[in-house]
Design a protein around this motif. Structure first.
Motif, PDB file in Angstrom:
ATOM      1  N   ASP A 162     -11.147   1.033  -0.863  1.00  0.00           N
ATOM      2  CA  ASP A 162     -12.007   2.206  -0.745  1.00  0.00           C
ATOM      3  C   ASP A 162     -13.121   2.238  -1.785  1.00  0.00           C
ATOM      4  O   ASP A 162     -14.084   2.993  -1.632  1.00  0.00           O
ATOM      5  N   ASP A 163     -13.033   1.417  -2.834  1.00  0.00           N
ATOM      6  CA  ASP A 163     -14.114   1.361  -3.817  1.00  0.00           C
ATOM      7  C   ASP A 163     -15.149   0.292  -3.476  1.00  0.00           C
ATOM      8  O   ASP A 163     -16.061   0.015  -4.260  1.00  0.00           O
ATOM      9  N   GLY A 164     -15.000  -0.350  -2.296  1.00  0.00           N
ATOM     10  CA  GLY A 164     -15.940  -1.369  -1.856  1.00  0.00           C
ATOM     11  C   GLY A 164     -15.563  -2.777  -2.238  1.00  0.00           C
ATOM     12  O   GLY A 164     -16.154  -3.738  -1.729  1.00  0.00           O
ATOM     13  N   SER A 165     -14.594  -2.957  -3.119  1.00  0.00           N
ATOM     14  CA  SER A 165     -14.142  -4.288  -3.488  1.00  0.00           C
ATOM     15  C   SER A 165     -13.276  -4.874  -2.376  1.00  0.00           C
ATOM     16  O   SER A 165     -12.903  -4.183  -1.422  1.00  0.00           O
ATOM     17  N   ILE A 223      -0.557  -0.693  -4.808  1.00  0.00           N
ATOM     18  CA  ILE A 223      -1.645   0.263  -5.006  1.00  0.00           C
ATOM     19  C   ILE A 223      -1.238   1.623  -4.469  1.00  0.00           C
ATOM     20  O   ILE A 223      -0.386   1.743  -3.584  1.00  0.00           O
ATOM     21  N   GLU A 224      -1.851   2.664  -5.028  1.00  0.00           N
ATOM     22  CA  GLU A 224      -1.547   4.047  -4.659  1.00  0.00           C
ATOM     23  C   GLU A 224      -2.837   4.843  -4.640  1.00  0.00           C
ATOM     24  O   GLU A 224      -3.633   4.784  -5.581  1.00  0.00           O
ATOM     25  N   ARG A 225      -3.042   5.601  -3.559  1.00  0.00           N
ATOM     26  CA  ARG A 225      -4.292   6.339  -3.403  1.00  0.00           C
ATOM     27  C   ARG A 225      -4.457   7.463  -4.432  1.00  0.00           C
ATOM     28  O   ARG A 225      -5.576   7.775  -4.831  1.00  0.00           O
ATOM     29  N   GLU A 226      -3.348   8.059  -4.863  1.00  0.00           N
ATOM     30  CA  GLU A 226      -3.442   9.150  -5.832  1.00  0.00           C
ATOM     31  C   GLU A 226      -3.856   8.604  -7.197  1.00  0.00           C
ATOM     32  O   GLU A 226      -3.506   7.481  -7.572  1.00  0.00           O
ATOM     33  N   ALA A 227      -4.582   9.432  -7.959  1.00  0.00           N
ATOM     34  CA  ALA A 227      -5.091   8.996  -9.251  1.00  0.00           C
ATOM     35  C   ALA A 227      -4.060   9.131 -10.369  1.00  0.00           C
ATOM     36  O   ALA A 227      -4.244   8.581 -11.456  1.00  0.00           O
ATOM     37  N   GLY A 228      -2.982   9.862 -10.129  1.00  0.00           N
ATOM     38  CA  GLY A 228      -1.958  10.044 -11.149  1.00  0.00           C
ATOM     39  C   GLY A 228      -0.684  10.569 -10.534  1.00  0.00           C
ATOM     40  O   GLY A 228      -0.624  10.856  -9.335  1.00  0.00           O
ATOM     41  N   TRP A 229       0.338  10.692 -11.381  1.00  0.00           N
ATOM     42  CA  TRP A 229       1.638  11.155 -10.895  1.00  0.00           C
ATOM     43  C   TRP A 229       1.770  12.656 -11.145  1.00  0.00           C
ATOM     44  O   TRP A 229       1.422  13.155 -12.202  1.00  0.00           O
ATOM     45  N   VAL A 251       0.851  -1.187   0.000  1.00  0.00           N
ATOM     46  CA  VAL A 251       0.000   0.000   0.000  1.00  0.00           C
ATOM     47  C   VAL A 251       0.888   1.238   0.000  1.00  0.00           C
ATOM     48  O   VAL A 251       1.613   1.490   0.964  1.00  0.00           O
ATOM     49  N   GLY A 252       0.861   1.983  -1.102  1.00  0.00           N
ATOM     50  CA  GLY A 252       1.644   3.213  -1.199  1.00  0.00           C
ATOM     51  C   GLY A 252       2.763   3.087  -2.205  1.00  0.00           C
ATOM     52  O   GLY A 252       3.668   2.264  -2.037  1.00  0.00           O
ATOM     53  N   GLY A 296      -5.292   5.301  -7.792  1.00  0.00           N
ATOM     54  CA  GLY A 296      -6.628   5.653  -7.334  1.00  0.00           C
ATOM     55  C   GLY A 296      -7.261   4.614  -6.444  1.00  0.00           C
ATOM     56  O   GLY A 296      -8.492   4.463  -6.408  1.00  0.00           O
ATOM     57  N   ARG A 297      -6.443   3.878  -5.676  1.00  0.00           N
ATOM     58  CA  ARG A 297      -6.978   2.828  -4.805  1.00  0.00           C
ATOM     59  C   ARG A 297      -6.190   2.796  -3.517  1.00  0.00           C
ATOM     60  O   ARG A 297      -4.972   2.919  -3.504  1.00  0.00           O
ATOM     61  N   THR A 298      -6.917   2.646  -2.396  1.00  0.00           N
ATOM     62  CA  THR A 298      -6.252   2.442  -1.113  1.00  0.00           C
ATOM     63  C   THR A 298      -7.094   1.513  -0.248  1.00  0.00           C
ATOM     64  O   THR A 298      -8.123   0.984  -0.702  1.00  0.00           O
ATOM     65  N   VAL A 299      -6.663   1.325   0.981  1.00  0.00           N
ATOM     66  CA  VAL A 299      -7.278   0.357   1.887  1.00  0.00           C
ATOM     67  C   VAL A 299      -8.255   1.063   2.813  1.00  0.00           C
ATOM     68  O   VAL A 299      -7.960   2.137   3.343  1.00  0.00           O
ATOM     69  N   ARG A 300      -9.428   0.453   2.992  1.00  0.00           N
ATOM     70  CA  ARG A 300     -10.409   0.987   3.939  1.00  0.00           C
ATOM     71  C   ARG A 300     -10.427   0.171   5.230  1.00  0.00           C
ATOM     72  O   ARG A 300     -10.595   0.728   6.313  1.00  0.00           O
ATOM     73  N   ALA A 301     -10.257  -1.146   5.145  1.00  0.00           N
ATOM     74  CA  ALA A 301     -10.319  -1.995   6.342  1.00  0.00           C
ATOM     75  C   ALA A 301      -9.474  -3.235   6.127  1.00  0.00           C
ATOM     76  O   ALA A 301      -9.271  -3.697   4.991  1.00  0.00           O
ATOM     77  N   LEU A 302      -8.977  -3.787   7.260  1.00  0.00           N
ATOM     78  CA  LEU A 302      -8.203  -5.024   7.264  1.00  0.00           C
ATOM     79  C   LEU A 302      -8.838  -5.987   8.255  1.00  0.00           C
ATOM     80  O   LEU A 302      -9.184  -5.595   9.378  1.00  0.00           O
TER      81      LEU A 302
END
Length: 322
Positions: free
Chosen positions: A140-143, A34-40, A11-12, A122-128
């Motif tokens: 964070d997108d529910g998947s 995965i990276e929370r930002e949508a672009g560089w 993550v990151g 554009g993806r990060t972690v919501r829960a573990l």
């Protein structure tokens, strides 16, 4: 460990996450990054890499590529705020065969590290869930997905650290900082810091005609809000008594957006793991920049964790060894 069946989520996609992904791929693993930002964005300021950081890049096969974009730093010079020399350190004498010391823009370093590395943006972690492993991850997108190891490489304010290891925020160290890039004056040829009463102003040539400037002051935190406003004016006021090249560098500043302003914070407690969750880089041990070891230790974290995963039988053994 069976590299083909070890599911690893990183993550990151900062310096630590990219370095770890490269190290794991070299060891035969296929991690998901995965990276929370949508672009560089070609943002940020400069990076100084002491020789141990360059040695780690050499192990990753990147030293020559980074060096081609960097300035070599032969000495570290310490002066008082009037420009009188206090100390002059020969870095080849200090580091010997470990390697050279380099400086370059953070954007260039990030570009080198991410070249050829697959990243899901554009993806990060919501829960573990089920931290002992396998770990259920909700994004964070529910998947969701399931992984044998989750690595938090998501910086000083790490979501993974907060969810799994330690909910406390980073600790302030009692310093406030400003960072910016400027045209490099001819007299700035190496790492040079000027020291005042509770203040310092560092200049490092980074190649391409640019110099990385870092300024800080000691504060009790009560004036933080004031320091966040009018970055250019604050710099000029608080470093008005410094000798050249500081006045000329500050005169180059017009747009406050060019100045990165932040308190200095750290992650001091050594809480690097819980179950099959492990932290690397600033998420594990974010520190003040005064010894310039943040990036170097992130690279070393990557190499050590990859070696532990390669050389042990289970994720549990690898995390314990790390």
């Amino acid at each position: 460990m069976d590299e083909n069946h070890c599911r690893i989520l990183i993550v990151g996609a900062g310096l630590a996450g990219l370095a770890l992904t490269r190290a794991l791929r070299r060891a035969g693993f296929a991690p998901e990054l995965i990276e929370r930002e949508a672009g560089w964005e070609d943002a940020g300021t400069g990076m100084y890499l002491p020789a141990n950081g360059v040695r780690a890049l050499r192990t990753l096969g990147l030293q020559e590529t980074v060096a081609a974009r960097a300035a070599q730093i032969p000495r570290q010079r310490l002066l008082d705020h009037r420009g009188r020399l206090l100390a002059d350190i020969d870095l080849h004498w200090l580091w010997g065969d470990v390697g050279p010391c380099l400086a370059l823009s953070r954007a260039h370093l990030h570009q080198v590290l991410r070249e050829g590395v697959p990243v899901r943006l554009g993806r990060t972690v919501r829960a573990l869930h089920g931290l002992g492993g396998p770990i259920g991850v909700t994004f964070d997108d529910g998947s969701s997905g399931e992984f044998d190891l989750v690595v938090g490489a998501d910086g000083l304010r790490s979501t993974v650290r907060r969810l799994a290891v330690d909910q406390r925020p980073p600790d302030p160290v009692g310093q406030h900082s400003w960072r910016f890039l400027a045209a490099c004056p001819p007299e700035v040829t190496t790492w040079t810091v000027m020291l005042g009463r509770g203040t310092s102003f560092l200049t490092i040539p980074i190649g391409g005609g640019l110099v990385y400037c870092y300024a800080d002051l000691t504060t009790d935190g009560a004036v933080g809000g004031d320091l966040d406003r009018d970055a250019v004016g604050q710099l000029r006021e608080r470093f008005a008594g410094f000798a050249a090249p500081v006045p000329g560098l500050l005169a180059q500043l017009g747009d406050p957006a060019r100045v990165h302003v932040a308190p200095i914070e750290q992650v001091a407690d050594e809480r690097w793991r819980r179950g099959a969750v492990v932290l690397v880089g600033d998420a594990a041990h974010g520190m003040s920049p005064n010894m310039a070891q943040g990036a170097a230790l992130a690279f070393e974290d990557a190499l050590v964790l990859a070696a532990c995963l390669r050389d042990t039988a289970t994720v549990t053994d690898a995390v314990a060894a790390f």
